[in-house]
Design a protein around this motif. Structure first.
Motif, PDB file in Angstrom:
ATOM      1  N   GLY A   1      59.431  12.877 -85.644  1.00  0.00           N
ATOM      2  CA  GLY A   1      59.655  12.162 -86.895  1.00  0.00           C
ATOM      3  C   GLY A   1      61.120  11.934 -87.220  1.00  0.00           C
ATOM      4  N   ASN A   2      61.378  11.647 -88.495  1.00  0.00           N
ATOM      5  CA  ASN A   2      62.726  11.228 -88.905  1.00  0.00           C
ATOM      6  C   ASN A   2      63.738  12.370 -88.920  1.00  0.00           C
ATOM      7  OD1 ASN A   2      61.560  12.487 -91.125  1.00  0.00           O
ATOM      8  ND2 ASN A   2      62.409  11.075 -92.627  1.00  0.00           N
ATOM      9  N   LYS A   3      63.287  13.614 -89.062  1.00  0.00           N
ATOM     10  CA  LYS A   3      64.241  14.707 -89.278  1.00  0.00           C
ATOM     11  C   LYS A   3      65.163  14.938 -88.083  1.00  0.00           C
ATOM     12  CE  LYS A   3      62.811  15.631 -93.473  1.00  0.00           C
ATOM     13  NZ  LYS A   3      61.866  14.527 -93.702  1.00  0.00           N
ATOM     14  N   TRP A   4      64.668  14.743 -86.895  1.00  0.00           N
ATOM     15  CA  TRP A   4      65.516  14.883 -85.699  1.00  0.00           C
ATOM     16  C   TRP A   4      66.677  13.886 -85.775  1.00  0.00           C
ATOM     17  CZ3 TRP A   4      67.326  11.912 -81.665  1.00  0.00           C
ATOM     18  CH2 TRP A   4      67.835  12.597 -80.554  1.00  0.00           C
ATOM     19  N   HIS A   5      66.358  12.661 -86.152  1.00  0.00           N
ATOM     20  CA  HIS A   5      67.394  11.612 -86.215  1.00  0.00           C
ATOM     21  C   HIS A   5      68.416  11.910 -87.312  1.00  0.00           C
ATOM     22  CE1 HIS A   5      65.238   9.125 -83.320  1.00  0.00           C
ATOM     23  NE2 HIS A   5      64.147   9.586 -83.898  1.00  0.00           N
ATOM     24  N   LYS A   6      67.944  12.474 -88.414  1.00  0.00           N
ATOM     25  CA  LYS A   6      68.852  12.793 -89.516  1.00  0.00           C
ATOM     26  C   LYS A   6      69.850  13.883 -89.124  1.00  0.00           C
ATOM     27  CE  LYS A   6      67.071  12.689 -93.800  1.00  0.00           C
ATOM     28  NZ  LYS A   6      66.139  12.976 -94.925  1.00  0.00           N
ATOM     29  N   LEU A   7      69.482  14.680 -88.129  1.00  0.00           N
ATOM     30  CA  LEU A   7      70.357  15.786 -87.720  1.00  0.00           C
ATOM     31  C   LEU A   7      71.468  15.365 -86.756  1.00  0.00           C
ATOM     32  CD1 LEU A   7      67.730  18.627 -87.041  1.00  0.00           C
ATOM     33  CD2 LEU A   7      69.501  18.619 -88.829  1.00  0.00           C
TER      34      LEU A   7
ATOM     35  N   SER B   1      59.086  23.092 -95.345  1.00  0.00           N
ATOM     36  CA  SER B   1      59.941  21.925 -95.130  1.00  0.00           C
ATOM     37  C   SER B   1      59.914  21.368 -93.699  1.00  0.00           C
ATOM     38  CB  SER B   1      61.373  22.335 -95.491  1.00  0.00           C
ATOM     39  OG  SER B   1      62.313  21.498 -94.887  1.00  0.00           O
ATOM     40  N   ASN B   2      59.694  20.059 -93.592  1.00  0.00           N
ATOM     41  CA  ASN B   2      59.776  19.394 -92.283  1.00  0.00           C
ATOM     42  C   ASN B   2      61.203  19.430 -91.746  1.00  0.00           C
ATOM     43  OD1 ASN B   2      57.047  18.687 -92.347  1.00  0.00           O
ATOM     44  ND2 ASN B   2      57.459  16.759 -93.416  1.00  0.00           N
ATOM     45  N   HIS B   3      62.158  19.347 -92.650  1.00  0.00           N
ATOM     46  CA  HIS B   3      63.566  19.405 -92.243  1.00  0.00           C
ATOM     47  C   HIS B   3      63.884  20.755 -91.602  1.00  0.00           C
ATOM     48  CE1 HIS B   3      67.913  19.550 -92.396  1.00  0.00           C
ATOM     49  NE2 HIS B   3      67.888  20.496 -93.312  1.00  0.00           N
TER      50      HIS B   3
ATOM     51  N   SER C   1      59.688   7.317 -98.246  1.00  0.00           N
ATOM     52  CA  SER C   1      60.947   7.950 -98.646  1.00  0.00           C
ATOM     53  C   SER C   1      60.761   9.152 -99.555  1.00  0.00           C
ATOM     54  CB  SER C   1      61.889   6.931 -99.296  1.00  0.00           C
ATOM     55  OG  SER C   1      61.547   6.734-100.632  1.00  0.00           O
ATOM     56  N   GLY C   2      61.721  10.074 -99.415  1.00  0.00           N
ATOM     57  CA  GLY C   2      61.840  11.227-100.292  1.00  0.00           C
ATOM     58  C   GLY C   2      63.211  11.141-100.936  1.00  0.00           C
ATOM     59  N   THR C   3      64.238  11.591-100.182  1.00  0.00           N
ATOM     60  CA  THR C   3      65.606  11.426-100.681  1.00  0.00           C
ATOM     61  C   THR C   3      66.090   9.982-100.552  1.00  0.00           C
ATOM     62  OG1 THR C   3      66.600  11.834 -98.515  1.00  0.00           O
ATOM     63  CG2 THR C   3      66.201  13.762 -99.906  1.00  0.00           C
ATOM     64  N   GLY C   4      65.476   9.205 -99.656  1.00  0.00           N
ATOM     65  CA  GLY C   4      65.896   7.816 -99.438  1.00  0.00           C
ATOM     66  C   GLY C   4      66.915   7.671 -98.317  1.00  0.00           C
ATOM     67  N   THR C   5      67.315   8.780 -97.705  1.00  0.00           N
ATOM     68  CA  THR C   5      68.301   8.727 -96.617  1.00  0.00           C
ATOM     69  C   THR C   5      67.798   7.879 -95.442  1.00  0.00           C
ATOM     70  OG1 THR C   5      68.995  10.967 -97.203  1.00  0.00           O
ATOM     71  CG2 THR C   5      69.681  10.146 -95.060  1.00  0.00           C
ATOM     72  N   THR C   6      66.557   8.125 -95.062  1.00  0.00           N
ATOM     73  CA  THR C   6      66.001   7.400 -93.914  1.00  0.00           C
ATOM     74  C   THR C   6      65.926   5.907 -94.226  1.00  0.00           C
ATOM     75  OG1 THR C   6      64.717   9.371 -93.402  1.00  0.00           O
ATOM     76  CG2 THR C   6      64.066   7.340 -92.296  1.00  0.00           C
ATOM     77  N   ALA C   7      65.434   5.595 -95.428  1.00  0.00           N
ATOM     78  CA  ALA C   7      65.326   4.187 -95.838  1.00  0.00           C
ATOM     79  C   ALA C   7      66.705   3.522 -95.823  1.00  0.00           C
ATOM     80  CB  ALA C   7      64.700   4.096 -97.224  1.00  0.00           C
TER      81      ALA C   7
ATOM     82  N   VAL D   1      52.116  14.305 -97.218  1.00  0.00           N
ATOM     83  CA  VAL D   1      53.090  14.138 -98.302  1.00  0.00           C
ATOM     84  C   VAL D   1      53.681  12.723 -98.343  1.00  0.00           C
ATOM     85  CG1 VAL D   1      55.265  15.036 -99.269  1.00  0.00           C
ATOM     86  CG2 VAL D   1      53.648  16.597 -98.163  1.00  0.00           C
ATOM     87  N   TYR D   2      53.892  12.135 -97.177  1.00  0.00           N
ATOM     88  CA  TYR D   2      54.621  10.858 -97.126  1.00  0.00           C
ATOM     89  C   TYR D   2      53.796   9.712 -96.547  1.00  0.00           C
ATOM     90  CZ  TYR D   2      58.749  13.839 -97.850  1.00  0.00           C
ATOM     91  OH  TYR D   2      59.666  14.723 -98.352  1.00  0.00           O
ATOM     92  N   THR D   3      53.505   9.789 -95.241  1.00  0.00           N
ATOM     93  CA  THR D   3      52.937   8.606 -94.574  1.00  0.00           C
ATOM     94  C   THR D   3      51.536   8.265 -95.073  1.00  0.00           C
ATOM     95  OG1 THR D   3      52.259  10.055 -92.738  1.00  0.00           O
ATOM     96  CG2 THR D   3      54.305   8.833 -92.476  1.00  0.00           C
TER      97      THR D   3
ATOM     98  N   HIS E   1      56.098   5.571 -88.602  1.00  0.00           N
ATOM     99  CA  HIS E   1      55.560   6.927 -88.819  1.00  0.00           C
ATOM    100  C   HIS E   1      56.719   7.917 -88.747  1.00  0.00           C
ATOM    101  CE1 HIS E   1      53.108  10.403 -88.916  1.00  0.00           C
ATOM    102  NE2 HIS E   1      51.977   9.814 -88.556  1.00  0.00           N
ATOM    103  N   THR E   2      56.995   8.568 -89.885  1.00  0.00           N
ATOM    104  CA  THR E   2      58.148   9.466 -89.966  1.00  0.00           C
ATOM    105  C   THR E   2      57.791  10.921 -89.642  1.00  0.00           C
ATOM    106  OG1 THR E   2      57.719   9.313 -92.332  1.00  0.00           O
ATOM    107  CG2 THR E   2      59.626   8.120 -91.504  1.00  0.00           C
ATOM    108  N   GLY E   3      56.581  11.154 -89.115  1.00  0.00           N
ATOM    109  CA  GLY E   3      56.211  12.508 -88.676  1.00  0.00           C
ATOM    110  C   GLY E   3      55.658  13.352 -89.812  1.00  0.00           C
ATOM    111  N   GLY E   4      56.017  14.645 -89.814  1.00  0.00           N
ATOM    112  CA  GLY E   4      55.632  15.525 -90.914  1.00  0.00           C
ATOM    113  C   GLY E   4      54.270  16.174 -90.792  1.00  0.00           C
TER     114      GLY E   4
HETATM  115  C1  LIG Z   1      61.411  14.017 -95.051  1.00  0.00           C
HETATM  116  C2  LIG Z   1      60.357  12.988 -94.774  1.00  0.00           C
HETATM  117  C3  LIG Z   1      60.437  11.692 -95.305  1.00  0.00           C
HETATM  118  C4  LIG Z   1      61.508  11.275 -96.263  1.00  0.00           C
HETATM  119  O1  LIG Z   1      62.752  11.122 -95.676  1.00  0.00           O
HETATM  120  P1  LIG Z   1      64.015  10.869 -96.616  1.00  0.00           P
HETATM  121  O2  LIG Z   1      65.108  10.586 -95.672  1.00  0.00           O
HETATM  122  O3  LIG Z   1      64.244  12.143 -97.399  1.00  0.00           O
HETATM  123  O4  LIG Z   1      63.706   9.743 -97.537  1.00  0.00           O
HETATM  124  C5  LIG Z   1      59.459  10.778 -94.952  1.00  0.00           C
HETATM  125  N1  LIG Z   1      58.437  11.125 -94.153  1.00  0.00           N
HETATM  126  C6  LIG Z   1      58.310  12.360 -93.640  1.00  0.00           C
HETATM  127  C7  LIG Z   1      57.135  12.668 -92.806  1.00  0.00           C
HETATM  128  C8  LIG Z   1      59.262  13.334 -93.935  1.00  0.00           C
HETATM  129  O5  LIG Z   1      59.121  14.582 -93.435  1.00  0.00           O
END
Ligand SMILES: *Cc1c(COP(=O)(O)O)cnc(C)c1O
Length: 325
Positions: free
Chosen positions: A37-43, A66-68, A173-179, A278-280, A305-308
């Motif tokens: 998902g997105n957390k790997w890329h954010k790191l 936390s997924n992060h 989105s959660g924090t909106g960083t990925t978006a 929670v998200y997708t 699909h951002t994972g999670g």
């Molecule tokens: C953390 C997360 C998001 C939100 O990412 P942000 O960068 O915080 O907006 C979306 N989808 C999944 C599955 C996440 O774990």
């Protein structure tokens, strides 16, 4: 398994309309086995920065599911840093599955009260960690900040090359960083962002300014804004971004009867494309609803699909129709 899944829209209450829409999922949940998902890329840019600064320790923050944190623990296991995590709330004698995984990967866990946790890098616990260690690099909660945005922009560039042409992309989105990272990618078509948070109306502006900031920073790959002034770049981003604050189904990590019903149907008609709780799942429901009512203006849509999926371990198995965990 293919990284593109074509959503079977029949049985989702839209048989007639189903033929008009193409809804594909880019399966970010299948990337990087142990940190999908997105957390790997954010790191990624954070870890490069930690290396550049010759940090010995990398530390971050997160809640007990936390997924992060999960991605953090699994990624840091293979890198020459000591990994430290500040956990929101107490560590109970029986750790959550997420925290257990982290402990097994050698992450040092520091519990903290919610009030101290809120102070972030100014908290008592962060101060203790800095005092007990040499050269600590701190990653913000969720892997955010400009460096998080840049990692997601790179991800979007790769997806655009891989997946080809669509009229619109959908991202949660959660924090909106990925978006913000996706918005900053030149090849992203119309971007529909669905927030998992209640009361997120003002976040649209934040995503826009973070994307603009990333575009105006000369880091990394191909900026295409030569010849455009800042105002024109900002307008192009405004035109591209569509933010939705009304698809949270009751609030962060909450559910609704409509969401539960939808997930049961989706798990039958798209059994091999699990959504997270929670998200997708909420973004997918929102898009399918818009298609069902004929309001979705695009023919070809790519859902990111951002994972999670590991987050299902924080929910009762009864509510998980996918049975992934
Ligand atoms: C953390 C997360 C998001 C939100 O990412 P942000 O960068 O915080 O907006 C979306 N989808 C999944 C599955 C996440 O774990």
């Amino acid at each position: 398994m293919s990284l593109l899944h074509s959503v079977n829209l029949t049985h989702l209450g839209m048989e007639a309309a189903a033929t008009e829409y193409v809804l594909d999922v880019y399966r970010g949940d299948l990337e990087h086995d142990d940190a999908p998902g997105n957390k790997w890329h954010k790191l990624q840019y954070h870890l490069a920065e930690a290396k550049k600064r010759k940090a010995k320790v990398v530390a971050t923050f997160g809640g007990p599911f936390s997924n992060h944190l999960h991605a953090f623990g699994n990624t840091l296991e293979h890198l020459p840093f000591k990994a430290v995590a500040v956990i929101r709330g107490e560590l109970h004698p029986i750790l959550t599955p997420t925290l257990r995984d982290m402990a097994l990967r050698g992450v040092e866990l520091w519990p903290t009260s919610r009030s101290d946790y809120r102070l972030g890098q100014l908290s008592w616990v962060a101060n203790e960690i800095n005092r007990n260690n040499e050269k600590v690099y701190w990653i913000p909660e969720g892997g955010g900040g400009l460096l998080g945005v840049l990692g997601c922009r790179d991800w979007a560039e790769n997806i655009a090359r891989f997946a080809g042409q669509y009229d619109a992309w959908v991202i949660s989105s959660g924090t909106g960083t990925t978006a913000a990272g996706f918005l900053a990618c030149h090849d992203t078509p119309k971007l529909h962002v669905f927030s998992a948070l209640k009361g997120s109306q003002t976040q649209c502006q934040e995503i826009h300014s973070q994307a603009l900031n990333a575009l105006l920073t000369n880091r990394g790959s191909g900026l295409d804004n030569s010849g455009l002034n800042n105002k024109a770049i900002a307008e192009r981003l405004t035109d591209k971004l569509h933010f939705h604050s009304d698809s949270h189904e009751g609030g962060y990590a909450k559910s609704s009867p409509a969401l539960k019903e939808f997930l049961r149907e989706f798990a039958v008609s798209n059994a091999d494309c699990c959504l997270d709780p929670v998200y997708t799942s909420k973004s997918m429901l929102a898009v399918v609803r818009a298609m069902r009512s004929g309001e979705w203006p695009y023919q070809r849509t790519l859902f990111i699909h951002t994972g999670g999926l590991q987050g299902w371990r924080g929910f009762s198995a009864q509510n998980n129709p996918f049975k992934v965990f």
